[in-house]
Design a protein around this motif. Structure first.
Motif, PDB file in Angstrom:
ATOM      1  N   GLU A   1     -13.087 -83.348  -0.280  1.00 24.45           N
ATOM      2  CA  GLU A   1     -12.600 -83.086   1.074  1.00 24.45           C
ATOM      3  C   GLU A   1     -11.191 -82.521   1.040  1.00 24.45           C
ATOM      4  O   GLU A   1     -10.846 -81.596   1.791  1.00 24.45           O
ATOM      5  CB  GLU A   1     -12.625 -84.385   1.882  1.00 24.45           C
ATOM      6  CG  GLU A   1     -12.038 -84.288   3.282  1.00 24.45           C
ATOM      7  CD  GLU A   1     -11.963 -85.642   3.963  1.00 24.45           C
ATOM      8  OE1 GLU A   1     -11.038 -85.840   4.779  1.00 24.45           O
ATOM      9  OE2 GLU A   1     -12.815 -86.505   3.679  1.00 24.45           O
ATOM     10  N   LEU A   2     -10.354 -83.038   0.153  1.00 28.80           N
ATOM     11  CA  LEU A   2      -8.974 -82.583   0.033  1.00 28.80           C
ATOM     12  C   LEU A   2      -8.904 -81.114  -0.373  1.00 28.80           C
ATOM     13  O   LEU A   2      -8.032 -80.372   0.090  1.00 28.80           O
ATOM     14  CB  LEU A   2      -8.245 -83.437  -1.003  1.00 28.80           C
ATOM     15  CG  LEU A   2      -6.784 -83.128  -1.296  1.00 28.80           C
ATOM     16  CD1 LEU A   2      -5.908 -83.436  -0.092  1.00 28.80           C
ATOM     17  CD2 LEU A   2      -6.299 -83.885  -2.527  1.00 28.80           C
ATOM     18  N   LEU A   3      -9.833 -80.677  -1.220  1.00 25.89           N
ATOM     19  CA  LEU A   3      -9.802 -79.315  -1.754  1.00 25.89           C
ATOM     20  C   LEU A   3     -10.701 -78.354  -0.991  1.00 25.89           C
ATOM     21  O   LEU A   3     -10.685 -77.146  -1.287  1.00 25.89           O
ATOM     22  CB  LEU A   3     -10.226 -79.329  -3.238  1.00 25.89           C
ATOM     23  CG  LEU A   3      -9.383 -80.196  -4.179  1.00 25.89           C
ATOM     24  CD1 LEU A   3      -9.953 -80.127  -5.585  1.00 25.89           C
ATOM     25  CD2 LEU A   3      -7.923 -79.770  -4.163  1.00 25.89           C
ATOM     26  N   ALA A   4     -11.454 -78.852  -0.041  1.00 24.23           N
ATOM     27  CA  ALA A   4     -12.452 -78.030   0.650  1.00 24.23           C
ATOM     28  C   ALA A   4     -11.803 -76.831   1.341  1.00 24.23           C
ATOM     29  O   ALA A   4     -10.763 -76.955   2.003  1.00 24.23           O
ATOM     30  CB  ALA A   4     -13.198 -78.873   1.683  1.00 24.23           C
ATOM     31  N   GLY A   5     -12.413 -75.654   1.153  1.00 26.18           N
ATOM     32  CA  GLY A   5     -11.949 -74.448   1.821  1.00 26.18           C
ATOM     33  C   GLY A   5     -10.729 -73.799   1.204  1.00 26.18           C
ATOM     34  O   GLY A   5     -10.225 -72.813   1.749  1.00 26.18           O
ATOM     35  N   ARG A   6     -10.249 -74.326   0.079  1.00 31.56           N
ATOM     36  CA  ARG A   6      -9.052 -73.761  -0.559  1.00 31.56           C
ATOM     37  C   ARG A   6      -9.444 -73.020  -1.833  1.00 31.56           C
ATOM     38  O   ARG A   6     -10.069 -73.581  -2.720  1.00 31.56           O
ATOM     39  CB  ARG A   6      -8.043 -74.865  -0.882  1.00 31.56           C
ATOM     40  CG  ARG A   6      -7.426 -75.472   0.377  1.00 31.56           C
ATOM     41  CD  ARG A   6      -6.390 -76.522   0.030  1.00 31.56           C
ATOM     42  NE  ARG A   6      -5.689 -76.963   1.220  1.00 31.56           N
ATOM     43  CZ  ARG A   6      -4.551 -76.439   1.669  1.00 31.56           C
ATOM     44  NH1 ARG A   6      -3.987 -75.450   1.007  1.00 31.56           N
ATOM     45  NH2 ARG A   6      -3.983 -76.904   2.764  1.00 31.56           N
ATOM     46  N   GLU A   7      -9.035 -71.766  -1.898  1.00 27.63           N
ATOM     47  CA  GLU A   7      -9.338 -70.956  -3.073  1.00 27.63           C
ATOM     48  C   GLU A   7      -8.497 -71.432  -4.253  1.00 27.63           C
ATOM     49  O   GLU A   7      -7.284 -71.609  -4.117  1.00 27.63           O
ATOM     50  CB  GLU A   7      -9.020 -69.485  -2.770  1.00 27.63           C
ATOM     51  CG  GLU A   7      -9.326 -68.542  -3.915  1.00 27.63           C
ATOM     52  CD  GLU A   7      -8.958 -67.105  -3.585  1.00 27.63           C
ATOM     53  OE1 GLU A   7      -9.070 -66.247  -4.488  1.00 27.63           O
ATOM     54  OE2 GLU A   7      -8.536 -66.852  -2.436  1.00 27.63           O
ATOM     55  N   PRO A   8      -9.120 -71.664  -5.419  1.00 26.12           N
ATOM     56  CA  PRO A   8      -8.338 -72.093  -6.580  1.00 26.12           C
ATOM     57  C   PRO A   8      -7.279 -71.060  -6.961  1.00 26.12           C
ATOM     58  O   PRO A   8      -7.509 -69.852  -6.872  1.00 26.12           O
ATOM     59  CB  PRO A   8      -9.393 -72.236  -7.687  1.00 26.12           C
ATOM     60  CG  PRO A   8     -10.689 -72.393  -6.969  1.00 26.12           C
ATOM     61  CD  PRO A   8     -10.561 -71.588  -5.714  1.00 26.12           C
ATOM     62  N   ARG A   9      -6.130 -71.562  -7.371  1.00 26.56           N
ATOM     63  CA  ARG A   9      -5.021 -70.711  -7.792  1.00 26.56           C
ATOM     64  C   ARG A   9      -4.527 -71.149  -9.170  1.00 26.56           C
ATOM     65  O   ARG A   9      -4.836 -72.239  -9.637  1.00 26.56           O
ATOM     66  CB  ARG A   9      -3.866 -70.820  -6.789  1.00 26.56           C
ATOM     67  CG  ARG A   9      -4.209 -70.385  -5.373  1.00 26.56           C
ATOM     68  CD  ARG A   9      -4.380 -68.900  -5.266  1.00 26.56           C
ATOM     69  NE  ARG A   9      -4.580 -68.450  -3.888  1.00 26.56           N
ATOM     70  CZ  ARG A   9      -4.709 -67.188  -3.527  1.00 26.56           C
ATOM     71  NH1 ARG A   9      -4.648 -66.237  -4.447  1.00 26.56           N
ATOM     72  NH2 ARG A   9      -4.885 -66.862  -2.259  1.00 26.56           N
ATOM     73  N   PHE A  10      -3.725 -70.285  -9.792  1.00 28.71           N
ATOM     74  CA  PHE A  10      -3.097 -70.638 -11.066  1.00 28.71           C
ATOM     75  C   PHE A  10      -2.054 -71.719 -10.774  1.00 28.71           C
ATOM     76  O   PHE A  10      -1.094 -71.484 -10.045  1.00 28.71           O
ATOM     77  CB  PHE A  10      -2.435 -69.414 -11.682  1.00 28.71           C
ATOM     78  CG  PHE A  10      -1.943 -69.626 -13.098  1.00 28.71           C
ATOM     79  CD1 PHE A  10      -0.881 -70.486 -13.369  1.00 28.71           C
ATOM     80  CD2 PHE A  10      -2.541 -68.973 -14.160  1.00 28.71           C
ATOM     81  CE1 PHE A  10      -0.431 -70.693 -14.659  1.00 28.71           C
ATOM     82  CE2 PHE A  10      -2.089 -69.151 -15.464  1.00 28.71           C
ATOM     83  CZ  PHE A  10      -1.040 -70.008 -15.710  1.00 28.71           C
ATOM     84  N   VAL A  11      -2.241 -72.889 -11.364  1.00 28.65           N
ATOM     85  CA  VAL A  11      -1.361 -74.031 -11.112  1.00 28.65           C
ATOM     86  C   VAL A  11      -0.726 -74.486 -12.422  1.00 28.65           C
ATOM     87  O   VAL A  11      -1.426 -74.756 -13.403  1.00 28.65           O
ATOM     88  CB  VAL A  11      -2.146 -75.195 -10.475  1.00 28.65           C
ATOM     89  CG1 VAL A  11      -1.318 -76.479 -10.476  1.00 28.65           C
ATOM     90  CG2 VAL A  11      -2.567 -74.843  -9.051  1.00 28.65           C
TER      91      VAL A  11
END
Length: 327
Positions: free
Chosen positions: A211-221
Motif C-alpha cells: 500500500e505504501l508503494l502503490a502507484g509509485r514508479e520505482p526510481r534509482f535509490v
C-alpha cells in the motif's frame, strides 16, 4: 606472481575475524598494491581513509581500491555496487568513474575476493565540512544542500537498466521494507532512542508495504547517503562526489532521504528544507508522517547521529514533526 608479503586471506573465516581486519591498513595495503599492479595502475602511497564496512584504500595517485569479502553481506554488496556503476556510467552526476575490477584469488576453491578500482572522490566529506563550518558558513551549507537536492533529483531520474537489483521489476526493495516492518520495533527498543510508549504505537502506524508503494514508479535509490558518502568542494563551492553504492535499489525516493537527513544533516530541518527546494520536491501535509514511516522501515540505525533527545516523545505525530517538519 604471488607476493610473499601478501597477508593470508584465509585468516578471515568468520564475521568476527572479518570485523577485526576489515580496516587494518597493514593487512590490506599489499593486497591493494597487488590489485593495482594487476590492472597496470599506479599505486603511490596508500592509506585507509577511515572506518568502513568493506576494506577500502585510497592512493595519492587519485585511485581507490575497494574489496569485498564473503562476510557482512560482501557478495551482495559487490554485485549491487558493480551494477550501480554500470547503470550510472555516462550519467550527469558527480560519481567517480569505475576504472577496473578483478579478483585477489581468481580460480580458487574459496572466496575469490573481488575488488573494484575507482577514481577517488575529490574534496572533503560533508561531515568534515559541516563539522568545521562556523556561523558565517551557514549560507554556503544551505546552498550546498540545495545543490545536492538538484543532484538527488538527477540520481532518481537515472534509467533503471540493471540486470538485477536496479531493474524496474526488482523485488529487492519491497521485500526489504517488509522485513524491516517486522523487525523495526524490536530493533528500536534495543537501540533506545525512543520511548517504549511511542514504540508500542508503531505497528499500527506503519502501513502495508504494498500500500505504501502503490502507484509509485520505482526510481534509482541510494539508501546510505550518510555524512561521509557525500563530498563537497574544500571551499564549500559545490558538490564534488557521491560514493558507496552497496545499498542501492529500484525503489521509493523517500527512502533515500532518511540517512541523508538524520545522519548527514543530523536532523537539521533547515538543511532538509533547502535540499527539498533544490530537488523541487512536492512536500505535502502528509510529508512528516510519510517520512517517519520510512524512518522506521530503513535498514540502518538511522537515529544514531541525530543530536536530539527523543526519549520524552510519546506521540507519533509529535515525533514526525520534530524530525521531518519543514513547514
Amino acid at each position: 606472481m604471488q607476493n610473499n608479503h601478501l597477508a593470508d586471506l584465509s585468516r578471515i573465516n568468520s564475521d568476527d575475524s572479518y570485523a577485526e581486519l576489515r580496516n587494518d591498513a597493514a593487512f590490506w595495503e599489499p593486497w591493494a598494491r597487488h590489485a593495482l599492479d594487476e590492472l597496470g595502475l599506479p599505486a603511490g602511497e596508500l592509506r585507509v581513509p577511515g572506518e568502513s564496512t568493506n576494506p577500502v584504500l585510497i592512493s595519492d595517485t587519485g585511485l581507490a581500491v575497494k574489496l569485498y569479502g564473503e562476510h557482512w553481506c560482501g557478495p551482495e554488496s559487490y554485485a549491487s555496487e558493480l551494477e550501480a556503476y554500470e547503470v550510472l556510467a555516462g550519467a550527469d552526476l558527480p560519481v567517480p568513474k569505475l576504472l577496473g575490477r578483478g579478483e585477489l584469488r581468481p580460480g580458487g576453491a574459496g572466496w575469490p575476493w573481488p575488488y573494484l578500482v575507482i577514481e577517488r572522490a575529490t574534496g572533503r566529506t560533508w561531515r568534515e565540512a559541516a563539522d568545521a563550518a562556523g556561523p558565517d558558513d551557514r549560507p554556503a551549507l544551505l546552498a550546498l544542500a540545495r545543490e545536492f537536492g538538484a543532484t538527488l533529483r538527477r540520481l532518481h531520474a537515472v534509467p533503471l537498466t540493471g540486470p538485477a537489483v536496479l531493474r524496474p521489476d526488482s523485488r529487492t526493495f519491497p521485500d526489504l521494507l517488509k522485513e524491516r516492518r517486522e523487525a523495526t520495533v524490536a530493533d528500536h527498543r534495543e537501540w533506545g532512542y525512543l520511548s517504549p510508549g511511542l514504540l508500542d504505537a508503531v505497528p499500527a502506524f506503519l502501513p502495508d508495504v504494498d500500500e505504501l508503494l502503490a502507484g509509485r514508479e520505482p526510481r534509482f535509490v541510494h539508501g546510505d547517503l550518510h555524512g561521509t558518502n557525500l563530498f563537497v568542494d574544500p571551499g564549500l563551492g559545490g558538490i564534488s562526489g557521491l560514493i558507496d553504492f552497496t545499498d542501492v535499489y529500484a525503489g521509493d525516493p523517500r527512502y533515500s532521504l532518511v540517512q541523508l537527513h538524520l545522519n548527514a544533516f543530523r536532523a537539521d530541518r533547515e538543511l532538509l528544507a533547502a535540499l527539498l527546494e533544490g530537488a523541487d520536491w512536492d512536500v505535502s501535509d502528509s510529508f512528516p508522517r510519510e517520512m517517519l514511516q520510512f524512518t522506521f522501515l530503513h535498514d540502518f540505525e538511522v537515529l544514531e547521529e541525530t543530536p536530539l533527545d527523543l526519549t520524552g516523545i510519546d506521540d507519533i505525530d509529535e515525533l514526525a514533526r520534530r524530525l521531518w517538519g519543514v513547514g
